[in-house]
Design a protein around this motif. Structure first.
Motif, PDB file in Angstrom:
ATOM      1  N   GLU A   1      54.429   0.982 -20.202  1.00 31.37           N
ATOM      2  CA  GLU A   1      53.516   0.164 -21.002  1.00 31.37           C
ATOM      3  C   GLU A   1      52.063   0.553 -20.769  1.00 31.37           C
ATOM      4  OE1 GLU A   1      54.122  -4.093 -20.506  1.00 31.37           O
ATOM      5  OE2 GLU A   1      56.284  -3.751 -20.624  1.00 31.37           O
TER       6      GLU A   1
ATOM      7  N   LYS B   1      55.363 -13.212 -26.919  1.00 33.42           N
ATOM      8  CA  LYS B   1      55.355 -11.766 -27.108  1.00 33.42           C
ATOM      9  C   LYS B   1      54.235 -11.364 -28.084  1.00 33.42           C
ATOM     10  CE  LYS B   1      58.081  -7.931 -28.796  1.00 33.42           C
ATOM     11  NZ  LYS B   1      58.678  -7.576 -30.086  1.00 33.42           N
ATOM     12  N   GLY B   2      53.372 -10.460 -27.656  1.00 34.62           N
ATOM     13  CA  GLY B   2      52.298  -9.996 -28.531  1.00 34.62           C
ATOM     14  C   GLY B   2      51.130 -10.967 -28.643  1.00 34.62           C
ATOM     15  N   ARG B   3      51.150 -12.045 -27.856  1.00 35.99           N
ATOM     16  CA  ARG B   3      50.041 -13.001 -27.888  1.00 35.99           C
ATOM     17  C   ARG B   3      49.734 -13.440 -26.464  1.00 35.99           C
ATOM     18  NH1 ARG B   3      47.811 -15.287 -31.991  1.00 35.99           N
ATOM     19  NH2 ARG B   3      49.481 -14.915 -33.471  1.00 35.99           N
TER      20      ARG B   3
ATOM     21  N   LEU C   1      57.291  -6.443 -35.042  1.00 34.56           N
ATOM     22  CA  LEU C   1      56.812  -7.182 -33.861  1.00 34.56           C
ATOM     23  C   LEU C   1      57.069  -8.680 -33.971  1.00 34.56           C
ATOM     24  CD1 LEU C   1      53.375  -5.406 -33.215  1.00 34.56           C
ATOM     25  CD2 LEU C   1      55.504  -5.113 -31.943  1.00 34.56           C
TER      26      LEU C   1
ATOM     27  N   GLN D   1      54.257 -11.819 -34.410  1.00 30.99           N
ATOM     28  CA  GLN D   1      52.930 -11.259 -34.152  1.00 30.99           C
ATOM     29  C   GLN D   1      52.787  -9.913 -34.862  1.00 30.99           C
ATOM     30  OE1 GLN D   1      52.601 -14.465 -32.917  1.00 30.99           O
ATOM     31  NE2 GLN D   1      54.126 -13.602 -31.543  1.00 30.99           N
TER      32      GLN D   1
ATOM     33  N   VAL E   1      48.716  -5.908 -36.637  1.00 32.70           N
ATOM     34  CA  VAL E   1      48.256  -5.036 -35.562  1.00 32.70           C
ATOM     35  C   VAL E   1      46.755  -4.779 -35.651  1.00 32.70           C
ATOM     36  CG1 VAL E   1      50.457  -3.935 -35.061  1.00 32.70           C
ATOM     37  CG2 VAL E   1      49.006  -2.969 -36.841  1.00 32.70           C
TER      38      VAL E   1
ATOM     39  N   GLU F   1      47.684  -4.028 -27.156  1.00 31.04           N
ATOM     40  CA  GLU F   1      49.062  -4.307 -26.728  1.00 31.04           C
ATOM     41  C   GLU F   1      50.038  -4.193 -27.901  1.00 31.04           C
ATOM     42  OE1 GLU F   1      46.476  -6.204 -26.001  1.00 31.04           O
ATOM     43  OE2 GLU F   1      46.445  -6.650 -23.859  1.00 31.04           O
ATOM     44  N   ARG F   2      49.635  -4.736 -29.052  1.00 32.34           N
ATOM     45  CA  ARG F   2      50.550  -4.691 -30.209  1.00 32.34           C
ATOM     46  C   ARG F   2      50.764  -3.257 -30.666  1.00 32.34           C
ATOM     47  NH1 ARG F   2      48.903 -10.093 -33.772  1.00 32.34           N
ATOM     48  NH2 ARG F   2      48.809 -11.487 -31.970  1.00 32.34           N
TER      49      ARG F   2
ATOM     50  N   MET G   1      53.079  -1.501 -28.203  1.00 34.49           N
ATOM     51  CA  MET G   1      54.489  -1.883 -28.339  1.00 34.49           C
ATOM     52  C   MET G   1      55.192  -1.092 -29.439  1.00 34.49           C
ATOM     53  SD  MET G   1      54.836  -5.965 -27.717  1.00 34.49           S
ATOM     54  CE  MET G   1      53.412  -6.550 -28.548  1.00 34.49           C
TER      55      MET G   1
END
Ligand code: ATP
Ligand code: MG
Length: 416
Positions: A19, A120-122, A277, A280, A283, A311-312, A315
């Motif tokens: 990551e 996730k994603g937040r 995603l 979320q 992007v 991060e988004r 991913m």
């Protein structure tokens, strides 16, 4: 009793391994692209006076009303950890005399803070890359930013399944007329809307369209569309943006109910969205914010920009591997440790990714090195009192082979 270890703050992340590599790749790719487009790098403070955000984002936005990390410092000033970049950059544009560089193209990246429900994603601390053009009224600036965003996503290899959703919010007059029509329409459905949206109806009806509440969704689809209220000028502006995208070969879809979460947008508003995603899915988002600098007390200054969640984007990356180990240097005998240290340094100075294996039991070092999967392995040993050294290719990568051999030979040429 053992002391408890303090835990990380909810909504923060310790990013490690694949990551972290993906995160770094997003930033590196962005840095390369922003240079191609000649955006100048800026570094901005992580906190600002609270008014920088409350005045520019608008008191009624979610970010200002619910999500800001604000606190009083020891001097009694109200400060806020930045929830976004644009307001701080706009503040600097005014306080640092950056007007002289207008139209100013700047780019930055770093952490942002919003008090949100972590999922996730937040996160509560997340990271963005950000690009802004300040002091540019022409639709070319919007196009340049959109084409840059498109190139970034393509070069990251994530463009598949990501669509550009584009809208115009029109100029002040168009927006005003649309707003009135929305109020009238939503008023009829008021009782069925979420509490938040009932509240928005009074304060900021456009943002009902941006609601993520399932109770609001059925009504947003049939709400009045901006197109019925666009002035000729606003239509012309939007036409120039879409012509620019056409000529650059950037695909887009029209999203007539796309409004951005913040108050200051005019004309162009856009999001790059994916369904990969979950909830979320946005992007990258941005638009034109011609009203912002005035809200901060400056002269009328048209501007446009975007930000993307690192991060988004990370991913979405497929290939998040670390750089392959090009050569492992193994000291198989204690007397070879110093030579191995010298050799690994020579490889690194020649730009070859290398790792040294010269600690722990000498018998185990070679196996440890092989397990790391290097493309080549150098063994330095002493057998029957004589030094032996070998460079073995494990991967037939001829280009690297020449470089490896050259460094290897040159290193020992002096000591032979
Ligand atoms: P969302 O609709 O997901 O709340 P937003 O409209 O609040 O996003 P912006 O303020 O436009 O987001 O920020 C731009 C980008 O920053 C988003 O598209 C997203 O990729 C990222 N982002 C925003 N908030 C967060 C968060 N809390 N955690 C991680 N990434 C975020
Ligand atoms: Mg948000």
């Amino acid at each position: 009793m053992a002391k408890e270890t303090p835990q990380a703050i909810r909504g923060t992340q310790d990013i490690f391994g694949a990551e972290a590599e993906a995160f770094a790749r997003v930033v590196e790719t962005f840095e390369r692209i922003r240079r191609l487009y000649r955006f100048r790098r800026v570094e901005m403070p992580v906190f600002e006076k609270t008014a920088v955000f409350s005045r520019s984002l608008g008191e009624t936005t979610d970010v200002v009303s619910k999500e800001m990390y604000s606190f009083e410092d020891r001097g009694g000033d109200s400060l806020t950890l930045r929830p976004e970049f644009t307001a701080g950059i706009a503040r600097a544009f005014l306080t640092d005399g950056w007007q002289q560089y207008a139209p100013l193209k700047v780019a930055t990246h770093g952490p942002l803070f919003r008090y949100e429900r972590p999922q996730k994603g937040r996160y509560r601390q997340f990271h963005q890359i950000d690009a802004e053009v300040i002091g540019a009224a022409e639709p070319q600036a919007d196009v340049e930013l959109l084409v840059m965003a498109d190139q970034l996503l393509k070069e990251l290899g994530v463009a598949d399944g990501v669509t550009l959703q584009l809208n115009t919010l029109g100029d002040a007059l168009s927006r005003e007329a649309w707003r009135d029509a929305l109020v009238e329409y939503f008023q009829d459905h008021k009782a069925s809307l979420s509490e938040d949206s009932q509240d928005r109806l009074e304060r900021n009806p456009l943002r009902i369209l941006d609601s993520k509440d399932p109770r609001d969704k059925p009504f947003t689809a049939d709400a009045p569309k901006i197109d019925d209220f666009l002035s000729g000028e606003a239509q012309d502006f939007f036409g120039k943006v879409t012509d620019g995208l056409q000529v650059a070969g950037v695909a887009w879809t029209r999203a007539p109910s796309l409004v951005r979460g913040l108050d200051y947008y005019r004309h162009t508003a856009f999001e790059f969205v994916t369904d990969r995603l979950g909830a979320q899915g946005t992007v990258l988002g941005g638009g034109r914010y011609d009203g912002l600098i005035e809200a901060l007390g400056g002269p009328h200054t048209p501007a446009v920009g975007w930000a993307a969640g690192i991060e988004r984007l990370a991913m979405l990356l497929d290939d998040t591997g670390e750089a392959p180990l090009e050569v492992a240097v193994v000291a198989e005998h204690r007397e070879q440790e110093l030579a191995a240290e010298g050799l690994v340094t020579a490889f690194r100075r020649a730009g070859i990714v290398s790792e040294l294996y010269a600690t722990g039991s000498p018998r185990k070092r070679f196996d440890r090195a092989r397990k790391a999967g290097p493309e080549a392995i150098v063994s330095l040993d002493v057998r029957d009192g004589t030094e032996s050294r070998s460079l073995k290719l494990l991967n037939e990568n001829t280009a690297k082979a020449a470089a490896l051999n050259a460094v290897f030979e040159a290193f020992f040429a002096g000591s032979a």
